[in-house]
Design a protein around this motif. Structure first.
Motif, mmCIF file in Angstrom:
data_model
loop_
_atom_site.group_PDB
_atom_site.id
_atom_site.type_symbol
_atom_site.label_atom_id
_atom_site.label_comp_id
_atom_site.label_asym_id
_atom_site.label_seq_id
_atom_site.Cartn_x
_atom_site.Cartn_y
_atom_site.Cartn_z
ATOM 1 N N LEU A 24 22.869 -3.551 66.708
ATOM 2 C CA LEU A 24 22.616 -3.458 68.223
ATOM 3 C C LEU A 24 21.332 -4.160 68.554
ATOM 4 C CD1 LEU A 24 22.957 -2.207 71.039
ATOM 5 C CD2 LEU A 24 21.724 -0.187 70.427
ATOM 6 N N ILE A 25 21.579 -5.363 69.151
ATOM 7 C CA ILE A 25 20.229 -5.861 69.623
ATOM 8 C C ILE A 25 19.872 -5.913 71.292
ATOM 9 C CG2 ILE A 25 18.740 -8.092 69.677
ATOM 10 C CD1 ILE A 25 19.937 -8.579 66.764
ATOM 11 N N LEU A 26 19.166 -5.353 71.748
ATOM 12 C CA LEU A 26 18.930 -5.046 73.051
ATOM 13 C C LEU A 26 18.296 -6.225 73.734
ATOM 14 C CD1 LEU A 26 17.826 -1.458 73.149
ATOM 15 C CD2 LEU A 26 20.040 -2.294 73.893
ATOM 16 N N GLY A 27 19.071 -6.891 74.810
ATOM 17 C CA GLY A 27 18.068 -7.656 75.465
ATOM 18 C C GLY A 27 17.136 -7.245 76.472
ATOM 19 N N ASN A 28 16.031 -7.807 77.036
ATOM 20 C CA ASN A 28 15.066 -7.260 78.100
ATOM 21 C C ASN A 28 15.516 -7.166 79.326
ATOM 22 O OD1 ASN A 28 13.165 -6.492 76.007
ATOM 23 N ND2 ASN A 28 11.985 -8.515 76.303
ATOM 24 N N ALA A 29 15.057 -6.111 80.104
ATOM 25 C CA ALA A 29 15.270 -6.029 81.562
ATOM 26 C C ALA A 29 14.177 -6.479 82.269
ATOM 27 C CB ALA A 29 15.485 -4.564 81.839
ATOM 28 N N GLU A 30 14.276 -6.698 83.561
ATOM 29 C CA GLU A 30 13.044 -7.035 84.395
ATOM 30 C C GLU A 30 11.830 -5.832 84.399
ATOM 31 O OE1 GLU A 30 12.432 -10.062 85.850
ATOM 32 O OE2 GLU A 30 14.280 -10.713 86.735
ATOM 33 N N ALA A 31 10.857 -6.128 84.529
ATOM 34 C CA ALA A 31 9.955 -5.014 84.430
ATOM 35 C C ALA A 31 8.909 -5.235 85.661
ATOM 36 C CB ALA A 31 8.896 -5.192 83.083
ATOM 37 N N SER A 32 8.650 -3.935 86.384
ATOM 38 C CA SER A 32 8.033 -3.986 87.537
ATOM 39 C C SER A 32 6.418 -3.994 87.332
ATOM 40 C CB SER A 32 8.404 -3.032 88.685
ATOM 41 O OG SER A 32 9.596 -2.875 88.758
ATOM 42 N N PHE A 33 5.789 -4.684 88.092
ATOM 43 C CA PHE A 33 4.113 -4.448 88.160
ATOM 44 C C PHE A 33 3.668 -3.607 89.071
ATOM 45 C CE2 PHE A 33 2.276 -8.268 90.403
ATOM 46 C CZ PHE A 33 3.236 -8.946 90.506
ATOM 47 N N ASN A 34 3.753 -3.663 90.522
ATOM 48 C CA ASN A 34 3.074 -2.744 91.561
ATOM 49 C C ASN A 34 4.267 -2.036 92.413
ATOM 50 O OD1 ASN A 34 3.360 -5.523 92.438
ATOM 51 N ND2 ASN A 34 1.683 -5.454 93.772
ATOM 52 N N TYR A 35 5.396 -2.557 92.551
ATOM 53 C CA TYR A 35 6.334 -1.860 93.284
ATOM 54 C C TYR A 35 7.761 -2.376 92.672
ATOM 55 C CZ TYR A 35 6.358 -6.063 96.576
ATOM 56 O OH TYR A 35 6.329 -7.261 97.147
ATOM 57 N N PRO A 36 8.791 -1.643 92.577
ATOM 58 C CA PRO A 36 10.000 -2.017 91.826
ATOM 59 C C PRO A 36 10.654 -3.338 91.887
ATOM 60 C CG PRO A 36 10.251 0.073 92.982
ATOM 61 C CD PRO A 36 8.885 -0.429 93.279
ATOM 62 N N ASN A 38 8.631 -6.160 92.795
ATOM 63 C CA ASN A 38 7.827 -7.408 92.324
ATOM 64 C C ASN A 38 7.465 -7.497 90.889
ATOM 65 O OD1 ASN A 38 6.242 -9.269 93.717
ATOM 66 N ND2 ASN A 38 4.437 -7.929 93.770
ATOM 67 N N THR A 39 8.460 -8.221 89.974
ATOM 68 C CA THR A 39 8.469 -8.046 88.648
ATOM 69 C C THR A 39 7.563 -8.894 88.082
ATOM 70 O OG1 THR A 39 10.358 -9.661 88.690
ATOM 71 C CG2 THR A 39 10.680 -7.041 88.981
ATOM 72 N N TYR A 40 7.361 -8.516 86.683
ATOM 73 C CA TYR A 40 6.458 -9.677 86.028
ATOM 74 C C TYR A 40 7.404 -10.707 85.677
ATOM 75 C CZ TYR A 40 3.099 -5.848 84.572
ATOM 76 O OH TYR A 40 2.234 -4.964 84.808
ATOM 77 N N HIS A 41 6.805 -11.895 85.054
ATOM 78 C CA HIS A 41 7.643 -12.972 84.750
ATOM 79 C C HIS A 41 8.540 -12.483 83.770
ATOM 80 C CE1 HIS A 41 8.544 -16.723 82.655
ATOM 81 N NE2 HIS A 41 8.367 -15.973 81.509
ATOM 82 N N PHE A 42 9.932 -12.683 83.820
ATOM 83 C CA PHE A 42 10.870 -12.405 82.787
ATOM 84 C C PHE A 42 10.543 -13.034 81.579
ATOM 85 C CE2 PHE A 42 14.931 -12.727 80.540
ATOM 86 C CZ PHE A 42 15.230 -11.473 80.361
ATOM 87 N N ARG A 43 10.700 -12.330 80.530
ATOM 88 C CA ARG A 43 10.463 -12.650 79.060
ATOM 89 C C ARG A 43 11.640 -12.097 78.386
ATOM 90 N NH1 ARG A 43 10.656 -14.112 74.106
ATOM 91 N NH2 ARG A 43 8.739 -15.479 73.391
ATOM 92 N N GLN A 44 12.784 -12.640 77.570
ATOM 93 C CA GLN A 44 13.596 -12.208 77.067
ATOM 94 C C GLN A 44 13.024 -11.642 75.738
ATOM 95 O OE1 GLN A 44 16.193 -10.410 76.673
ATOM 96 N NE2 GLN A 44 17.881 -11.706 77.042
ATOM 97 N N PHE A 52 21.397 -14.982 69.906
ATOM 98 C CA PHE A 52 22.163 -15.022 71.087
ATOM 99 C C PHE A 52 21.775 -16.137 72.393
ATOM 100 C CE2 PHE A 52 22.860 -10.699 69.683
ATOM 101 C CZ PHE A 52 24.205 -10.809 69.527
ATOM 102 N N GLY A 53 20.562 -16.454 72.243
ATOM 103 C CA GLY A 53 19.835 -17.703 73.128
ATOM 104 C C GLY A 53 20.046 -17.353 74.372
ATOM 105 N N LEU A 54 20.486 -16.264 75.006
ATOM 106 C CA LEU A 54 20.669 -15.973 76.508
ATOM 107 C C LEU A 54 19.656 -15.546 77.118
ATOM 108 C CD1 LEU A 54 24.441 -14.602 76.462
ATOM 109 C CD2 LEU A 54 23.628 -16.923 76.694
ATOM 110 N N ASP A 55 19.107 -16.424 78.163
ATOM 111 C CA ASP A 55 17.795 -16.085 78.425
ATOM 112 C C ASP A 55 17.977 -15.293 79.978
ATOM 113 O OD1 ASP A 55 15.034 -16.104 78.950
ATOM 114 O OD2 ASP A 55 14.652 -18.136 79.090
ATOM 115 N N HIS A 56 18.481 -14.150 79.941
ATOM 116 C CA HIS A 56 18.800 -13.437 81.087
ATOM 117 C C HIS A 56 18.608 -12.019 81.102
ATOM 118 C CE1 HIS A 56 20.454 -17.275 83.024
ATOM 119 N NE2 HIS A 56 20.724 -17.297 81.971
#
Ligand code: GLY
Ligand code: MN
Ligand code: MN
Length: 462
Positions: A24-36, A38-44, A52-56
């Motif tokens: 099982l390899i989990l890809g990342n989710a969006e992460a919030s910084f100061n409210y839901p 408003n997210t940090y730059h997405f990093r897979q 898997f190469g999928l950057d989403h």
């Protein structure tokens, strides 16, 4: 993305290494910084990218080793998403680009894994480094969050370290692109390092170069006239003549491969005598270490070679004394270089560090030292062709460490405390390059970035 065959081949190699069960390899989710919203730059996640190469966001990959089937779990977007994000490919079309034929909604993942668990099959998963993944693993596998670590798969960690440590020619080409962006960043920083300029003007400018030519920086920029603080992210000082400016910065390419380069330059563009003397020692340590890189040599030996070069140079200046080998054996040099010579580099700037430093840098034949200084060496084991690593010796005058060691009368046979005291306003110097281990030796990656005193003074217009 690379061609889909690259990912299929990597997954096939992984299945062969891990032998049985499910991965099982989990890809990342969006992460919030100061409210839901408003997210940090997405990093897979880098492991997910590697296989898997999928950057989403919001994807998970599963390899059923026993049935030789690969899966992507993820949800197709609805109209609300399309209004805000634009049209998005279906998960099955994304998966096809990675050579994966089987897809299912994310909500099916728990059930899928539970069926396997019920029939006594092992789920191999990696150490989570985000709280959200810890919670997800708790939900998917029914393990309490404090128990998750007990079920992490050492077989999977070791297999991934084995595969990701050896870079292929496409990965090396990406890393070289990242170093070439770093060339632009560092030469720009050098030209800007004039008295009266505030550090953040330079840090912001070079971060912009990374963004304009590839992706975000590969780690938060370290840029300071207080280079004696190893990871100094404060950029509020005004540059003054007499200080040196350390810039430790690298870029990430659009394919998420990193560079990690450090240069240290005199504010104003001309080295004074004292700066020249310390700089030449660090430069010699950097160049001798690079020269020694070849397959089969333990990196710990090269680390110790750099430490000896530094000790010998400091002895010539009267800052250290006594037997050089003995001083390094006992760890006296760590007053000046309290860190390791380098680390693996790839998609992560400290490559695969999330899997565990000892799995990446050490093995049965090379154990980690517990001595202050050398204990912080992230890579100690024998080098292999295809490894990419950093060489980053430094000399720092850290007043607080000096005061502690002096009070403890530590290594008085090797350290000339009276003389060192006159350098406490010096700061620090580090010089870092990114190196590929080749079949016969090594290659310094990317366009050469000014490094000798003459080269640095020339580009700074001094
Ligand atoms: N950029 C931090 C390091 O050199 O390891
Ligand atoms: Mn660095
Ligand atoms: Mn580094």
């Amino acid at each position: 993305m690379f061609k889909k065959e690259v990912y299929t081949e990597r997954r096939n190699k992984l299945k062969k290494e891990v032998k049985s069960g499910l991965v099982l390899i989990l890809g990342n989710a969006e992460a919030s910084f100061n409210y839901p919203a408003n997210t940090y730059h997405f990093r897979q996640d880098s492991n997910f990218l590697y296989f898997f190469g999928l950057d989403h966001p919001d994807l998970a990959g599963v390899l059923d080793i026993d049935k030789n089937k690969d899966y992507i779990f993820g949800n197709d977007v609805d109209m609300d998403d399309i209004i805000w994000m634009g049209p998005q490919p279906l998960v099955k079309d994304r998966a096809a680009k990675a050579g994966v034929e089987n897809t299912a909604p994310f909500s099916r993942l728990g059930e899928f894994l539970n069926e396997a668990i019920k029939s006594g099959r092992k789920i191999h998963f990696l150490p989570p480094y985000r709280g959200e993944h810890l919670i997800l693993l708790n939900q998917l596998l029914g393990l309490s969050t404090d128990k998750v670590k007990d079920y992490i798969s050492e077989e999977l960690i070791k297999a991934i370290v084995k595969l990701r440590s050896v870079k292929d020619k496409y990965e090396i080409a990406e890393i070289e692109k990242a170093v070439d962006i770093a060339y632009e960043m560092h030469t720009t920083a050098m030209k800007m390092a004039m008295p009266g300029v505030v550090e953040r003007e330079i840090a912001g400018t070079i971060e912009g170069i990374s963004l304009a030519k590839g992706g975000p920086v590969s780690f938060p920029i370290i840029l300071s006239i207080n280079g004696q603080t190893l990871h100094n992210h404060y950029h509020g000082n005004t540059l003054v003549k007499g200080r040196m400016m350390i810039t430790d910065a690298g870029a990430e390419t659009t394919m998420h491969y990193a560079s990690d380069i450090t240069r240290t330059v005199p504010v104003g563009g001309k080295f004074n005598q004292r700066q020249k003397e310390i700089y030449e020692i660090v430069l010699a340590a950097n160049m001798k270490a690079i020269k020694a890189i070849k397959p089969g040599i333990p990196y710990k030996e090269i680390h110790l070679l750099a430490c000896k070069t530094i000790t010998s140079g400091l002895k010539e200046l009267g800052l250290m004394k006594g037997d050089i080998n003995e001083a390094v054996k006992q760890g006296a040099h760590a007053l000046f270089m309290p860190h390791g010579l380098g680390h693996m580099m790839g998609m992560d700037v400290h490559d695969m560090e999330g899997l565990g430093e000892n799995y990446v840098g050490y093995n049965k034949s090379t154990k980690r030292s517990d001595q202050f200084g050398t204990a912080f060496l992230r890579l100690g084991k024998k080098l292999q062709p295809g490894f990419v690593l950093t060489v980053e010796p430094g000399i720092y005058f850290i007043p607080e460490l000096f005061a502690q060691w002096k009070a403890e009368e530590k290594f008085t046979e090797f350290i000339n405390y009276g003389k060192v005291e006159t350098y406490l306003d010096f700061g620090g110097i580090r010089i870092e390059d990114d190196i590929l281990v080749t079949e016969t030796g090594h290659r310094v990656l990317g366009k050469p970035i000014p490094k000798t005193i003459a080269e640095v003074e020339e580009i700074m217009g001094g």
